[in-house]
Design a protein around this motif. Structure first.
Motif, PDB file in Angstrom:
ATOM      1  N   THR A 168      39.242 -34.582 -97.389  1.00 32.18           N
ATOM      2  CA  THR A 168      40.075 -34.410 -96.207  1.00 32.18           C
ATOM      3  C   THR A 168      40.919 -33.155 -96.384  1.00 32.18           C
ATOM      4  O   THR A 168      41.593 -32.998 -97.397  1.00 32.18           O
ATOM      5  N   VAL A 198      43.912 -30.927 -94.562  1.00 34.55           N
ATOM      6  CA  VAL A 198      44.958 -30.925 -93.537  1.00 34.55           C
ATOM      7  C   VAL A 198      45.668 -29.584 -93.598  1.00 34.55           C
ATOM      8  O   VAL A 198      46.174 -29.190 -94.648  1.00 34.55           O
ATOM      9  N   LYS A 243      48.209 -28.903 -85.993  1.00 34.32           N
ATOM     10  CA  LYS A 243      47.788 -29.540 -87.246  1.00 34.32           C
ATOM     11  C   LYS A 243      46.295 -29.819 -87.139  1.00 34.32           C
ATOM     12  O   LYS A 243      45.835 -30.422 -86.169  1.00 34.32           O
ATOM     13  N   THR A 281      42.975 -31.577 -88.995  1.00 34.04           N
ATOM     14  CA  THR A 281      42.526 -32.532 -90.004  1.00 34.04           C
ATOM     15  C   THR A 281      41.003 -32.582 -89.954  1.00 34.04           C
ATOM     16  O   THR A 281      40.421 -33.023 -88.971  1.00 34.04           O
ATOM     17  N   LYS A 326      37.614 -33.884 -91.964  1.00 24.57           N
ATOM     18  CA  LYS A 326      37.118 -34.803 -92.989  1.00 24.57           C
ATOM     19  C   LYS A 326      35.612 -34.617 -93.088  1.00 24.57           C
ATOM     20  O   LYS A 326      34.902 -34.668 -92.090  1.00 24.57           O
TER      21      LYS A 326
END
Length: 188
Positions: free
Chosen positions: A50, A52, A139, A141, A143
């Motif tokens: 992950t 971020v 932001k 994110t 994965k």
């Protein structure tokens, strides 16, 4: 009892002299990556990673910011979420022309928008451009998952980072879980 050796390679492309060079060439209104955390969990040769990243647009005008990630050849994207002004947007797939049209309309009206384009030749390159409103934050994110391949009794896990600028809060965490005769051990 046979032990498996796991090799970890962290490729930080940003060298000290390049970081200084990037910072001197940067404008005060350029978007700034102020947070970049990567967490990778490896459980019996299956890696879930992950990433971020948080970026701020300090300018008094909307501008485009970019999120780039070089993924391992065998990785596939599990999910991608953008959080803009407190609202989360999960990625979805549109036809190329329709996606570009939606993105261009949002950018021309000064709104935040994102567009991901992947070519089959550079399929391990994940790139997204986002128009961020003045003094706004975004932001990202990402994965992704991959099955680690074995070569010479070793597994190799590579994380490529190249933010292109100095990041105030940079963290990379790799956790390795392995099972030995019905017991699970953890290495960090």
């Amino acid at each position: 009892m046979k032990y498996l050796i796991i090799s970890l390679i962290l490729a930080l492309m940003l060298k000290q002299n390049e970081a200084g060079k990037c910072e001197t060439e940067r404008n005060a209104d350029d978007p700034k990556i102020y947070y970049l955390h990567v967490k990778s969990n490896i459980d019996n040769r299956y890696a879930t990673t992950t990433v971020v990243s948080k970026i701020v647009n300090p300018a008094n005008r909307s501008q485009e910011v970019f999120f780039n990630m070089n993924l391992p050849e065998t990785a596939y994207i599990h999910s991608f979420i953008m959080k803009i002004d407190g609202v989360e947007y999960e990625a979805y797939i549109k036809e190329k022309e329709e996606a570009k049209k939606i993105y261009n309309e949002a950018v021309s009206s000064g709104h935040s928008a994102g567009h991901v384009a992947v070519s089959s030749r550079d399929s391990n390159q994940f790139k997204i451009s986002v128009n961020v409103e003045k003094e706004g934050k975004v932001k990202f994110t990402l994965k992704y998952e991959e099955l680690l391949e074995r070569a010479l009794s070793q597994y190799k896990h590579v994380i490529n980072l190249n933010p292109g600028q100095t990041v105030q809060d940079l963290k990379v965490e790799v956790n390795i879980f392995r099972t030995i005769r019905n017991q699970k051990s953890i290495c960090t």
